[in-house]
Design a protein around this motif. Structure first.
Motif, PDB file in Angstrom:
ATOM      1  N   SER A 152       0.818  -1.204   0.000  1.00 21.86           N
ATOM      2  CA  SER A 152       0.000   0.000   0.000  1.00 21.86           C
ATOM      3  C   SER A 152       0.858   1.262   0.000  1.00 21.86           C
ATOM      4  O   SER A 152       0.616   2.190  -0.783  1.00 21.86           O
ATOM      5  N   VAL A 153       1.856   1.299   0.871  1.00 24.45           N
ATOM      6  CA  VAL A 153       2.705   2.492   0.975  1.00 24.45           C
ATOM      7  C   VAL A 153       3.478   2.720  -0.317  1.00 24.45           C
ATOM      8  O   VAL A 153       3.549   3.850  -0.832  1.00 24.45           O
ATOM      9  N   VAL A 154       4.053   1.670  -0.873  1.00 24.12           N
ATOM     10  CA  VAL A 154       4.811   1.809  -2.117  1.00 24.12           C
ATOM     11  C   VAL A 154       3.882   2.231  -3.256  1.00 24.12           C
ATOM     12  O   VAL A 154       4.211   3.116  -4.062  1.00 24.12           O
ATOM     13  N   GLY A 155       2.695   1.609  -3.307  1.00 27.66           N
ATOM     14  CA  GLY A 155       1.740   1.982  -4.349  1.00 27.66           C
ATOM     15  C   GLY A 155       1.315   3.435  -4.246  1.00 27.66           C
ATOM     16  O   GLY A 155       1.221   4.142  -5.258  1.00 27.66           O
ATOM     17  N   MET A 156       1.070   3.916  -3.039  1.00 26.72           N
ATOM     18  CA  MET A 156       0.681   5.313  -2.869  1.00 26.72           C
ATOM     19  C   MET A 156       1.837   6.251  -3.181  1.00 26.72           C
ATOM     20  O   MET A 156       1.634   7.316  -3.770  1.00 26.72           O
ATOM     21  N   ALA A 157       3.062   5.856  -2.794  1.00 28.54           N
ATOM     22  CA  ALA A 157       4.220   6.710  -3.056  1.00 28.54           C
ATOM     23  C   ALA A 157       4.482   6.847  -4.550  1.00 28.54           C
ATOM     24  O   ALA A 157       4.781   7.946  -5.048  1.00 28.54           O
ATOM     25  N   LEU A 158       4.367   5.730  -5.272  1.00 24.55           N
ATOM     26  CA  LEU A 158       4.631   5.771  -6.710  1.00 24.55           C
ATOM     27  C   LEU A 158       3.559   6.527  -7.478  1.00 24.55           C
ATOM     28  O   LEU A 158       3.823   7.048  -8.573  1.00 24.55           O
ATOM     29  N   GLN A 159       2.365   6.572  -6.923  1.00 24.88           N
ATOM     30  CA  GLN A 159       1.261   7.215  -7.634  1.00 24.88           C
ATOM     31  C   GLN A 159       0.797   8.500  -6.971  1.00 24.88           C
ATOM     32  O   GLN A 159      -0.278   9.005  -7.291  1.00 24.88           O
ATOM     33  N   TRP A 160       1.621   9.015  -6.052  1.00 29.93           N
ATOM     34  CA  TRP A 160       1.201  10.214  -5.336  1.00 29.93           C
ATOM     35  C   TRP A 160       1.006  11.368  -6.311  1.00 29.93           C
ATOM     36  O   TRP A 160       1.835  11.622  -7.158  1.00 29.93           O
ATOM     37  N   PHE A 199      -5.785  11.584  -1.871  1.00 26.16           N
ATOM     38  CA  PHE A 199      -4.924  10.735  -2.693  1.00 26.16           C
ATOM     39  C   PHE A 199      -5.640  10.152  -3.906  1.00 26.16           C
ATOM     40  O   PHE A 199      -5.202  10.354  -5.046  1.00 26.16           O
ATOM     41  N   ILE A 200      -6.744   9.432  -3.674  1.00 24.82           N
ATOM     42  CA  ILE A 200      -7.361   8.683  -4.776  1.00 24.82           C
ATOM     43  C   ILE A 200      -7.834   9.616  -5.888  1.00 24.82           C
ATOM     44  O   ILE A 200      -7.470   9.443  -7.067  1.00 24.82           O
ATOM     45  N   ILE A 201      -8.639  10.614  -5.553  1.00 26.30           N
ATOM     46  CA  ILE A 201      -9.171  11.499  -6.585  1.00 26.30           C
ATOM     47  C   ILE A 201      -8.064  12.322  -7.247  1.00 26.30           C
ATOM     48  O   ILE A 201      -7.991  12.377  -8.488  1.00 26.30           O
ATOM     49  N   PRO A 202      -7.153  12.973  -6.476  1.00 27.94           N
ATOM     50  CA  PRO A 202      -6.085  13.714  -7.164  1.00 27.94           C
ATOM     51  C   PRO A 202      -5.174  12.827  -8.017  1.00 27.94           C
ATOM     52  O   PRO A 202      -4.713  13.251  -9.081  1.00 27.94           O
ATOM     53  N   ALA A 203      -4.910  11.599  -7.567  1.00 29.13           N
ATOM     54  CA  ALA A 203      -4.049  10.715  -8.359  1.00 29.13           C
ATOM     55  C   ALA A 203      -4.721  10.329  -9.669  1.00 29.13           C
ATOM     56  O   ALA A 203      -4.070  10.269 -10.724  1.00 29.13           O
ATOM     57  N   ILE A 204      -6.032  10.050  -9.623  1.00 28.74           N
ATOM     58  CA  ILE A 204      -6.748   9.731 -10.855  1.00 28.74           C
ATOM     59  C   ILE A 204      -6.774  10.942 -11.779  1.00 28.74           C
ATOM     60  O   ILE A 204      -6.557  10.830 -12.996  1.00 28.74           O
ATOM     61  N   LEU A 205      -7.011  12.120 -11.216  1.00 33.39           N
ATOM     62  CA  LEU A 205      -6.983  13.336 -12.026  1.00 33.39           C
ATOM     63  C   LEU A 205      -5.588  13.627 -12.564  1.00 33.39           C
ATOM     64  O   LEU A 205      -5.439  14.296 -13.592  1.00 33.39           O
ATOM     65  N   SER A 238       1.079  14.648  -8.302  1.00 35.15           N
ATOM     66  CA  SER A 238       2.045  15.742  -8.390  1.00 35.15           C
ATOM     67  C   SER A 238       1.508  16.902  -9.205  1.00 35.15           C
ATOM     68  O   SER A 238       2.207  17.879  -9.446  1.00 35.15           O
ATOM     69  N   GLY A 239       0.257  16.788  -9.649  1.00 27.08           N
ATOM     70  CA  GLY A 239      -0.349  17.859 -10.452  1.00 27.08           C
ATOM     71  C   GLY A 239      -0.144  17.620 -11.932  1.00 27.08           C
ATOM     72  O   GLY A 239       0.898  17.143 -12.376  1.00 27.08           O
TER      73      GLY A 239
END
Length: 412
Positions: free
Chosen positions: A19-27, A165-171, A29-30
């Protein structure tokens, strides 16, 4: 294989790392998605207003663009920021939507001739929603007390993960499926341990939830591909894709199944783990086979009720659609296999299969941990012949003397 709390913790740590690695890789950035077309950006921000009067105008009932029961009304409103009074006409789709005193949001449509037009973009619902939210918080705290407070904290963290996280990463252009999976695992870990404490019982629920969630993801992915579900039937998804550009509608569909499935799995797995540990406290001598069998019997009842709950939840959300489809001219087989219905069928059945799988998996893990002796034995109950504290405290007398005095007073 002997299952202990330590072995469950190893699996939990592995899930946490993923989970942490997945969130870090997909955090987020705009950037990453196409900007919306400039022509479709809002011309002006809506303004807060209060309706002063609503007057029904005479309209042609045979007008083909009007829905049955719809009327045209003249709105007299006051803009709260400036105090300006404005008057405009709108179509009341139901015939009783607007009335004096309502607090609304009014938007302005500029025109080339300078004759600006207004329309009601939405109602202002802050006050009733705040009251309802307060009632919910008070009910949770009154019943759950400190555990209820921790559950509310977990709910806040869930909102933070989805909105932060989820919505901004998808955007930002990331894959909605991997984003939702990483975020869902994080929510599961934090909320379960926060709400129920760090224990073997919670670890069993966490591992069971993770396993069932992965199965749900695999089934959702496979049957979405097999049924050729595109995600284009969701008006909200199409509008979001149109506004921001570049969204994967099929990915959004899968992400929604993942997040929705987690909410049901958390409930079922925690209930199963709690059931097994309660059985162990009631009878410390129960072996693994009895713990598993008795826990599974409770799980069957839970699954039977929850599967129906899932169907009713989806049917309730899609009730207008069901009415529309049943009044159409297409035969029933064509209706059931259309994408708009197939999406809900896949969502419901995939979630149900994951739910069913979670019950024996979590029950087996919890029973194995208990049978391995990882849980401390329950405290010995007080001796049966020991008088209750309140009986010996009455008037400072012994239990027998107090009973005798009570009987003599009743005889008198």
């Amino acid at each position: 294989m002997r299952v202990t709390h330590r072995s469950l913790v190893v699996v939990v740590l592995a899930v946490a790392v993923v989970s942490v690695v997945g969130m870090a890789l997909q955090w987020p950035s705009g950037g990453g998605l196409d900007e919306p077309p400039a022509d479709f950006l809002p011309e002006a921000d809506p303004q807060d207003a209060t309706l002063l009067s609503v007057t029904e105008l005479v309209s042609d009932p045979d007008e083909p663009t009007m829905l049955p029961g719809a009327t045209i009304v003249e709105i007299d409103a006051e803009l709260e920021a400036s105090g300006e009074r404005i008057t405009f006409d709108v179509t009341d789709e139901t015939g009783d939507t607007y009335r004096a005193g309502q607090r609304v949001r009014v938007a302005e449509i500029p025109s080339a001739d300078g004759d600006d037009r207004y329309y009601i973009s939405d109602f202002r619902r802050g006050a009733p929603l705040a009251v309802l939210g307060g009632m919910f918080v008070l009910a949770v705290l009154a019943f759950g007390r400190f555990q209820g407070l921790r559950a509310l904290a977990g709910l806040g963290i869930t909102f933070a993960v989805i909105l932060g996280f989820i919505i901004p990463a998808i955007l930002g252009g990331e894959n909605p499926v991997t984003v939702a999976l990483a975020g869902a695992l994080a929510v599961m870990l934090v909320t379960l341990y926060l709400s129920h404490g760090v224990s073997a019982k919670t670890s069993a629920a966490v591992v069971g939830t993770a396993g069932a969630l992965l199965l749900t993801v695999a089934l959702a992915w496979g049957f979405t591909e097999a049924a050729t579900l595109t995600g284009f039937t969701s008006e909200d998804a199409r509008l979001a894709n149109f506004e921001v550009g570049g969204l994967s509608l099929r990915g959004l569909l899968l992400a929604g199944i993942i997040i929705g499935g987690l909410g049901v799995l958390d409930d079922v797995t925690m209930s199963q783990a709690s059931t097994v540990f309660a059985l162990r406290r009631a009878n410390p001598g129960l072996p693994f086979s009895r713990l598993f069998a008795e826990g599974l019997s409770v799980g069957r009842d839970h699954v039977a009720a929850t599967v129906n709950t899932l169907f009713l939840a989806y049917a309730g959300a899609a009730l207008p659609l069901l009415i529309l489809l049943t009044t159409g001219i297409d035969p029933l087989p064509a209706v059931l296999t259309s994408e708009v219905v197939a999406v809900e069928v896949v969502r419901t059945l995939v979630g149900s299969v994951g739910l069913i799988a979670a019950v024996p998996l979590t029950t087996a893990l919890a029973a194995a941990v208990v049978a391995a002796g990882d849980e401390p034995p329950p405290a010995d109950p007080p001796p049966v012949d020991e008088p209750a504290p309140w009986t010996s405290a009455v008037r400072g007398e012994d239990h027998e003397e107090w009973i005798a005095s009570l009987r003599s007073s009743r005889e008198r």
